[in-house]
Write an enzyme that holds these catalytic residues in place. Structure first.
Site, PDB file in Angstrom:
ATOM      1  N   ARG A 111      -6.152  15.421   6.602  1.00 33.91           N
ATOM      2  CA  ARG A 111      -5.775  14.493   7.889  1.00 33.91           C
ATOM      3  C   ARG A 111      -4.822  15.290   8.079  1.00 33.91           C
ATOM      4  NH1 ARG A 111      -5.313   9.436   4.951  1.00 33.91           N
ATOM      5  NH2 ARG A 111      -5.149   9.561   2.365  1.00 33.91           N
ATOM      6  N   SER A 127       3.204   7.849   8.347  1.00 29.14           N
ATOM      7  CA  SER A 127       3.829   9.380   8.064  1.00 29.14           C
ATOM      8  C   SER A 127       3.918  10.569   8.701  1.00 29.14           C
ATOM      9  CB  SER A 127       2.829   9.155   6.500  1.00 29.14           C
ATOM     10  OG  SER A 127       0.881   9.283   6.969  1.00 29.14           O
ATOM     11  N   ASN A 179      -2.569   3.539  16.231  1.00 29.70           N
ATOM     12  CA  ASN A 179      -2.771   3.862  15.307  1.00 29.70           C
ATOM     13  C   ASN A 179      -3.695   3.859  13.880  1.00 29.70           C
ATOM     14  OD1 ASN A 179      -2.575   4.990  12.543  1.00 29.70           O
ATOM     15  ND2 ASN A 179       0.446   3.638  11.812  1.00 29.70           N
ATOM     16  N   ASP A 220     -14.177   8.936  21.856  1.00 31.20           N
ATOM     17  CA  ASP A 220     -14.791   7.852  23.459  1.00 31.20           C
ATOM     18  C   ASP A 220     -14.121   7.144  24.019  1.00 31.20           C
ATOM     19  OD1 ASP A 220     -16.439  10.510  23.218  1.00 31.20           O
ATOM     20  OD2 ASP A 220     -18.637   9.624  22.089  1.00 31.20           O
ATOM     21  N   ARG A 247       0.860  -1.358  -0.049  1.00 33.06           N
ATOM     22  CA  ARG A 247       0.100   0.094  -0.495  1.00 33.06           C
ATOM     23  C   ARG A 247       0.346   1.220   0.096  1.00 33.06           C
ATOM     24  NH1 ARG A 247      -3.012   2.512   5.236  1.00 33.06           N
ATOM     25  NH2 ARG A 247      -3.980   4.107   4.095  1.00 33.06           N
ATOM     26  N   TYR A 265       4.292   4.519   2.801  1.00 34.63           N
ATOM     27  CA  TYR A 265       4.434   4.043   4.272  1.00 34.63           C
ATOM     28  C   TYR A 265       5.334   3.299   4.392  1.00 34.63           C
ATOM     29  CZ  TYR A 265      -0.338   5.669   4.812  1.00 34.63           C
ATOM     30  OH  TYR A 265      -1.774   6.967   4.430  1.00 34.63           O
ATOM     31  N   HIS A 321       1.575   7.553  13.428  1.00 32.63           N
ATOM     32  CA  HIS A 321       1.012   7.228  12.620  1.00 32.63           C
ATOM     33  C   HIS A 321       2.646   6.964  12.126  1.00 32.63           C
ATOM     34  CE1 HIS A 321      -2.176   8.777  12.707  1.00 32.63           C
ATOM     35  NE2 HIS A 321      -2.182   9.740  14.076  1.00 32.63           N
TER      36      HIS A 321
HETATM   37  C1  DQA Z   1      -1.737   7.037   9.201  1.00 28.27           C
HETATM   38  C2  DQA Z   1      -2.036   8.456   8.448  1.00 28.27           C
HETATM   39  C3  DQA Z   1      -3.996   8.269   8.114  1.00 28.27           C
HETATM   40  O1  DQA Z   1      -3.826   9.404   7.552  1.00 28.27           O
HETATM   41  C4  DQA Z   1      -3.749   7.257   7.066  1.00 28.27           C
HETATM   42  O2  DQA Z   1      -5.462   6.976   6.872  1.00 28.27           O
HETATM   43  C5  DQA Z   1      -3.717   6.418   7.300  1.00 28.27           C
HETATM   44  C6  DQA Z   1      -2.423   5.541   8.247  1.00 28.27           C
HETATM   45  C7  DQA Z   1      -0.226   6.348   8.860  1.00 28.27           C
HETATM   46  O3  DQA Z   1       0.633   6.277   9.851  1.00 28.27           O
HETATM   47  O4  DQA Z   1       1.235   7.815   8.659  1.00 28.27           O
HETATM   48  O5  DQA Z   1      -3.411   4.556   7.084  1.00 28.27           O
HETATM   49  O6  DQA Z   1      -2.268   6.202   9.785  1.00 28.27           O
END
Ligand code: DQA
Length: 143
Positions: free
Chosen positions: A114, A105, A74, A87, A18, A23, A103
Site C-alpha cells: 500500500r 486510512s 479514492n 493514464d 469492512r 476504515y 484515502h
Molecule cells: C483505501 C486504502 C487502500 O489501500 C485500500 O485498498 C482501500 C481503501 C483507503 O481509503 O484508506 O480500499 O484507499
C-alpha cells in the site's frame, strides 16, 4: 454552484462492515450524506459514486474530463496498481482541472504494497489518514 465528482473504487461500498478498525464505522450511505452535505456548505455540488469496476471508474474520469469537472477520488486498491486509471487521471490534470486523491486510512502505515500509489504522481494533491475528513479537506481545497 460548481459540480465535483467524488469517485470511490472497489470495496468502498462495504464501508461500515469492512475492517471498521481501519476504515471507521461510517457506512457508504453515511459517507455519501456527509460528503454531499459538507460540499453544499462550501458552495459545491458533490456527486458521490462508487464502483468495483475499473472500466466504470475510467469512464467517470472521461466524463469529468469532457465536462471540465474537478475530481476527488479514492481509488481504493486500484491506487496501488492501475496504470489504466493513472493514464485516465492524466486527462484531468493535464487539462488544468484538479484531481485530489483521498484515502480514509494512511496507506503508508500499513502493508508494504500500500506504500506505492501509481495515481499520486499525476494527482494535484493527496490527502490520507483522516477518515471521512480526508474527503472534507479535499472539498475545502476545491472550494
Ligand atoms: C483505501 C486504502 C487502500 O489501500 C485500500 O485498498 C482501500 C481503501 C483507503 O481509503 O484508506 O480500499 O484507499
Amino acid at each position: 454552484m460548481k459540480k465535483v465528482l467524488v469517485l470511490n473504487g472497489p470495496n468502498l461500498g462495504r464501508l461500515g462492515s469492512r475492517e471498521p478498525d481501519i476504515y471507521g464505522s461510517i457506512d457508504y450511505a453515511g459517507l455519501q450524506v456527509s460528503v454531499t452535505a459538507r460540499a453544499l456548505e462550501l458552495g459545491l455540488i458533490a456527486e458521490v459514486r462508487q464502483t468495483n469496476s475499473e472500466s466504470e471508474l475510467i469512464s467517470w474520469i472521461y466524463e469529468a474530463a469532457d465536462e471540465s469537472l474537478d475530481v476527488i477520488m479514492n481509488p481504493a486498491a486500484f491506487t496501488h496498481y492501475s496504470y489504466a486509471l493513472r493514464d485516465a487521471a492524466v486527462l484531468i490534470t493535464k487539462a488544468g482541472q484538479s484531481l485530489i486523491e483521498v484515502h480514509l486510512s494512511n496507506p503508508h502505515t500499513r502493508e508494504e504494497f500500500r506504500h506505492t500509489s501509481v495515481i499520486s504522481g499525476v494527482a494535484t494533491g493527496v490527502i490520507a489518514g483522516f477518515g471521512v475528513d480526508s474527503y472534507h479537506l479535499a472539498l475545502a481545497q476545491l472550494a
